[in-house]
Design a protein around this motif. Structure first.
Motif, PDB file in Angstrom:
ATOM      1  N   PHE A 179      43.973 -14.706  42.597  1.00 26.06           N
ATOM      2  CA  PHE A 179      44.285 -15.431  43.834  1.00 26.06           C
ATOM      3  C   PHE A 179      44.893 -14.552  44.925  1.00 26.06           C
ATOM      4  O   PHE A 179      45.306 -15.050  45.964  1.00 26.06           O
ATOM      5  CB  PHE A 179      45.205 -16.643  43.578  1.00 26.06           C
ATOM      6  CG  PHE A 179      44.729 -17.488  42.442  1.00 26.06           C
ATOM      7  CD1 PHE A 179      43.496 -18.132  42.511  1.00 26.06           C
ATOM      8  CD2 PHE A 179      45.482 -17.614  41.284  1.00 26.06           C
ATOM      9  CE1 PHE A 179      43.041 -18.890  41.454  1.00 26.06           C
ATOM     10  CE2 PHE A 179      45.026 -18.386  40.219  1.00 26.06           C
ATOM     11  CZ  PHE A 179      43.806 -19.022  40.308  1.00 26.06           C
ATOM     12  N   SER A 180      44.942 -13.243  44.685  1.00 32.28           N
ATOM     13  CA  SER A 180      45.414 -12.361  45.756  1.00 32.28           C
ATOM     14  C   SER A 180      44.314 -12.223  46.797  1.00 32.28           C
ATOM     15  O   SER A 180      43.120 -12.273  46.474  1.00 32.28           O
ATOM     16  CB  SER A 180      45.789 -10.987  45.189  1.00 32.28           C
ATOM     17  OG  SER A 180      44.645 -10.383  44.595  1.00 32.28           O
ATOM     18  N   PHE A 181      44.707 -12.067  48.059  1.00 29.98           N
ATOM     19  CA  PHE A 181      43.745 -11.860  49.145  1.00 29.98           C
ATOM     20  C   PHE A 181      43.460 -10.371  49.237  1.00 29.98           C
ATOM     21  O   PHE A 181      44.380  -9.560  49.320  1.00 29.98           O
ATOM     22  CB  PHE A 181      44.322 -12.384  50.466  1.00 29.98           C
ATOM     23  CG  PHE A 181      43.373 -12.238  51.627  1.00 29.98           C
ATOM     24  CD1 PHE A 181      42.311 -13.129  51.786  1.00 29.98           C
ATOM     25  CD2 PHE A 181      43.519 -11.200  52.553  1.00 29.98           C
ATOM     26  CE1 PHE A 181      41.424 -12.998  52.848  1.00 29.98           C
ATOM     27  CE2 PHE A 181      42.638 -11.070  53.620  1.00 29.98           C
ATOM     28  CZ  PHE A 181      41.588 -11.963  53.770  1.00 29.98           C
ATOM     29  N   ASN A 182      42.185 -10.011  49.210  1.00 32.89           N
ATOM     30  CA  ASN A 182      41.795  -8.602  49.275  1.00 32.89           C
ATOM     31  C   ASN A 182      41.551  -8.250  50.743  1.00 32.89           C
ATOM     32  O   ASN A 182      40.520  -8.605  51.325  1.00 32.89           O
ATOM     33  CB  ASN A 182      40.531  -8.385  48.422  1.00 32.89           C
ATOM     34  CG  ASN A 182      40.142  -6.926  48.360  1.00 32.89           C
ATOM     35  OD1 ASN A 182      40.201  -6.218  49.361  1.00 32.89           O
ATOM     36  ND2 ASN A 182      39.740  -6.474  47.182  1.00 32.89           N
ATOM     37  N   LEU A 183      42.513  -7.539  51.321  1.00 34.17           N
ATOM     38  CA  LEU A 183      42.476  -7.257  52.753  1.00 34.17           C
ATOM     39  C   LEU A 183      41.283  -6.381  53.121  1.00 34.17           C
ATOM     40  O   LEU A 183      40.708  -6.535  54.208  1.00 34.17           O
ATOM     41  CB  LEU A 183      43.792  -6.579  53.172  1.00 34.17           C
ATOM     42  CG  LEU A 183      43.979  -6.390  54.680  1.00 34.17           C
ATOM     43  CD1 LEU A 183      44.083  -7.726  55.399  1.00 34.17           C
ATOM     44  CD2 LEU A 183      45.230  -5.554  54.960  1.00 34.17           C
ATOM     45  N   THR A 184      40.904  -5.493  52.228  1.00 29.17           N
ATOM     46  CA  THR A 184      39.737  -4.625  52.492  1.00 29.17           C
ATOM     47  C   THR A 184      38.480  -5.482  52.651  1.00 29.17           C
ATOM     48  O   THR A 184      37.666  -5.258  53.549  1.00 29.17           O
ATOM     49  CB  THR A 184      39.557  -3.634  51.331  1.00 29.17           C
ATOM     50  OG1 THR A 184      40.786  -2.925  51.149  1.00 29.17           O
ATOM     51  CG2 THR A 184      38.436  -2.643  51.620  1.00 29.17           C
ATOM     52  N   LYS A 185      38.341  -6.472  51.780  1.00 30.62           N
ATOM     53  CA  LYS A 185      37.185  -7.364  51.877  1.00 30.62           C
ATOM     54  C   LYS A 185      37.261  -8.235  53.125  1.00 30.62           C
ATOM     55  O   LYS A 185      36.247  -8.473  53.803  1.00 30.62           O
ATOM     56  CB  LYS A 185      37.075  -8.234  50.622  1.00 30.62           C
ATOM     57  CG  LYS A 185      36.747  -7.431  49.361  1.00 30.62           C
ATOM     58  CD  LYS A 185      36.603  -8.332  48.139  1.00 30.62           C
ATOM     59  CE  LYS A 185      36.252  -7.484  46.905  1.00 30.62           C
ATOM     60  NZ  LYS A 185      36.213  -8.309  45.669  1.00 30.62           N
ATOM     61  N   GLY A 186      38.480  -8.712  53.433  1.00 28.14           N
ATOM     62  CA  GLY A 186      38.661  -9.526  54.639  1.00 28.14           C
ATOM     63  C   GLY A 186      38.254  -8.739  55.886  1.00 28.14           C
ATOM     64  O   GLY A 186      37.500  -9.228  56.743  1.00 28.14           O
ATOM     65  N   LYS A 187      38.765  -7.494  55.971  1.00 30.11           N
ATOM     66  CA  LYS A 187      38.406  -6.625  57.109  1.00 30.11           C
ATOM     67  C   LYS A 187      36.899  -6.448  57.205  1.00 30.11           C
ATOM     68  O   LYS A 187      36.319  -6.503  58.288  1.00 30.11           O
ATOM     69  CB  LYS A 187      39.023  -5.226  56.895  1.00 30.11           C
ATOM     70  CG  LYS A 187      40.380  -5.065  57.467  1.00 30.11           C
ATOM     71  CD  LYS A 187      40.814  -3.587  57.357  1.00 30.11           C
ATOM     72  CE  LYS A 187      42.249  -3.485  57.823  1.00 30.11           C
ATOM     73  NZ  LYS A 187      42.802  -2.159  57.796  1.00 30.11           N
ATOM     74  N   ALA A 188      36.272  -6.172  56.061  1.00 31.46           N
ATOM     75  CA  ALA A 188      34.834  -5.891  56.044  1.00 31.46           C
ATOM     76  C   ALA A 188      34.046  -7.123  56.487  1.00 31.46           C
ATOM     77  O   ALA A 188      33.125  -7.030  57.301  1.00 31.46           O
ATOM     78  CB  ALA A 188      34.403  -5.456  54.640  1.00 31.46           C
ATOM     79  N   LEU A 189      34.419  -8.289  55.960  1.00 28.40           N
ATOM     80  CA  LEU A 189      33.689  -9.512  56.295  1.00 28.40           C
ATOM     81  C   LEU A 189      33.819  -9.816  57.785  1.00 28.40           C
ATOM     82  O   LEU A 189      32.830 -10.112  58.475  1.00 28.40           O
ATOM     83  CB  LEU A 189      34.206 -10.662  55.432  1.00 28.40           C
ATOM     84  CG  LEU A 189      33.338 -11.927  55.421  1.00 28.40           C
ATOM     85  CD1 LEU A 189      33.393 -12.613  54.050  1.00 28.40           C
ATOM     86  CD2 LEU A 189      33.745 -12.925  56.500  1.00 28.40           C
ATOM     87  N   LEU A 190      35.065  -9.700  58.299  1.00 31.26           N
ATOM     88  CA  LEU A 190      35.291 -10.033  59.708  1.00 31.26           C
ATOM     89  C   LEU A 190      34.647  -8.999  60.640  1.00 31.26           C
ATOM     90  O   LEU A 190      34.069  -9.366  61.670  1.00 31.26           O
ATOM     91  CB  LEU A 190      36.797 -10.149  59.973  1.00 31.26           C
ATOM     92  CG  LEU A 190      37.446 -11.362  59.279  1.00 31.26           C
ATOM     93  CD1 LEU A 190      38.970 -11.213  59.254  1.00 31.26           C
ATOM     94  CD2 LEU A 190      37.052 -12.666  59.977  1.00 31.26           C
TER      95      LEU A 190
END
Lengths: 320, 320
Positions: free
Chosen positions: B237-248
């Motif tokens: 349930f941790s948010f993966n900031l690398t994935k968030g950055k990539a998606l956005l």
């Protein structure tokens, strides 16, 4: 019909690296097979079936089943060919289960086969018997009389729940079979479960035989008898003589039956009907509703047993 | 995952005569889709999916879903293209159900997508939003706040069985959303369910988007928020900031978000997490075990709701 085991794309990709099948393009769990989990794979080299063997298949028998499929396919029988891994093995491990890749056969299994289809099945069955004659492994038929007796012992006390009088009727059959079951007839590898679900057609042409997981050594004519039960009865339990003739003529065009085999057909057909009645009866009485095993009505095979009991001569099946 | 409806080869063959797809070579029921029965077809012209719509899909919505897929596919979005029958229709009838043939997309849905895959998803989502802008039909989002409220009314009394205090927590969210839900942001066709099961990849390249049966008109940024929930959280349930950055970044490389959209992302993400929590909670409390609907744990989305509630600025998602 179910997919029992989930397979993630990562582990499947790693597994496929061991096989000469090209790159994975897609895979779908398919609703086929009552004993195993099956997936249809598309790869850069074609279509394949991935089978994961679940608990109901005896793992010690897998080399027999897969070796037989390879042997038959190499002799020109249209059946799935197990793909050999780079290290020479056929059976791998995936998701903790024995797993194999086999070639995919195009074709449709028919709900309403015609006499033409029955003739094709007869020919293919005889060709299978001939092609299997020099297969070096053996496997006794676990569902021969001794196996029937075990199922019957477990089901007999409740048999009359399905139909009053069934227990006495089957007891009399067992007594007859134990005295008079044919001996000394030609024997070898039989399919033992060649029902319409296990035969594919493209138009009127047979394109493939599948599901060799009941294959074993037994009388060839017993396999013919099972096909009569599986292909030549109508939904109202009447025997379709045109289909019987076509199936037997197709078989004999490739492998003629001996006089002894012909004479034994009524008893072998009764025995085969009893065998399928017993597995259905056993599941009917012991498997809970809503479980993974599909329960099928045993009475369809009680009707066949009675039909065969009344047969005086194999010519009534349409034997030339 | 199931095949609800059995289709015989004869009726399928007759059905396919109405479509320009060539001759049927094989078909297999596939264990995919929780609302419909799906079959993978091989024909002489390629692979197709046959979908039979079961009760849970609103038949009046089918022209929207199928029209949208056709519109998007024709604009270059990699999604299934419904095959038009010789008579010009797309929706036929098979086994008493509305039925369609759509093109088959090769590709694998990923259990463990990487940041590279997330970037591809972001780009594809933005491309979908742009391609849908001139689609002439509309469909309100049945799972917007009013729809959530209905689910919540049915589940609220038993919500604390899943987690003590949940009822009060969700009540407070509803109060906040009803006052502060963003209005006036760019809106149009959204996918609304772009989870990893619905996106195919071949290697690192996205090869297809499927399952448009939740598509509707709503805020584009809400669709982005759903993708953050679906793609950028780890199993713990941790948010993966690398994935968030990539998606956005992937999304913005095709359709830049406005300042208002960026500012709304935390609330939209909370709302989207609530939406998936509520459908799971409803099924969890109302669907019997062993039924055909797969029950998924609602608590995974309670955890996401709490994560988003603590977000102070959309930059915490990795927004550039």
């Amino acid at each position: 019909m179910a997919v029992y085991t989930d397979v993630a794309e990562g582990e499947l990709g790693a597994f496929l690296k061991h096989y000469p099948v090209g790159d994975l393009l897609s895979y779908k769990g398919i609703a086929e097979g009552t004993e195993n989990s099956n997936f249809l794979l598309h790869t850069s080299s074609g279509s394949y079936i991935l089978t994961l063997y679940e608990k109901r298949v005896e793992k010690a028998d897998l080399p027999f089943f897969l070796g037989l499929m390879g042997h038959l396919a190499n002799k020109g029988v249209s059946c799935p060919l197990p793909v050999t891994a780079h290290d020479g093995s056929v059976i791998g491990t995936l998701a903790g289960r024995p797993a194999v890749i086999i070639t995919f056969l195009e074709g449709l299994s028919l709900r309403r086969p015609t006499a033409t289809h029955c003739a094709e099945v007869g020919k293919a069955l005889a060709a299978l018997h001939l092609a299997g004659a020099d297969f070096p492994m053996t496997r006794p038929n676990a569902l021969a009389i001794d196996g029937w007796r075990k199922l019957w012992n477990a089901a007999r006390d409740r048999a009359d729940e399905v139909e009053p009088g069934l227990a006495a009727e089957v007891d009399a059959d067992f007594a007859d079979f134990e005295r008079n079951w044919p001996r000394g007839l030609p024997a070898g590898i039989i399919h033992a479960d060649l029902f319409p679900d296990n035969v594919f057609f493209l138009g009127e042409k047979l394109s493939g035989l599948i599901d060799f997981y009941f294959a074993c050594d037994d009388l060839y004519a017993y396999d013919v008898a099972t096909c009569l039960n599986a292909w030549c009865f109508e939904k109202d339990f009447s025997f379709n003589l045109t289909k019987g003739k076509a199936l037997l003529a197709g078989y004999q065009s490739v492998r003629p039956l001996s006089g002894e085999e012909k004479a034994a057909l009524p008893m072998l057909s009764r025995g085969s009907a009893l065998r399928f009645m017993l597995t259905r009866l056993y599941d009917w009485l012991t498997v809970s509703d809503g479980g993974l095993v599909m329960k099928r009505d045993p009475t369809e095979y009680i009707r066949r047993m009675r039909f065969h009991r009344a047969i005086k001569s194999a010519s009534e099946y349409g034997l030339a």
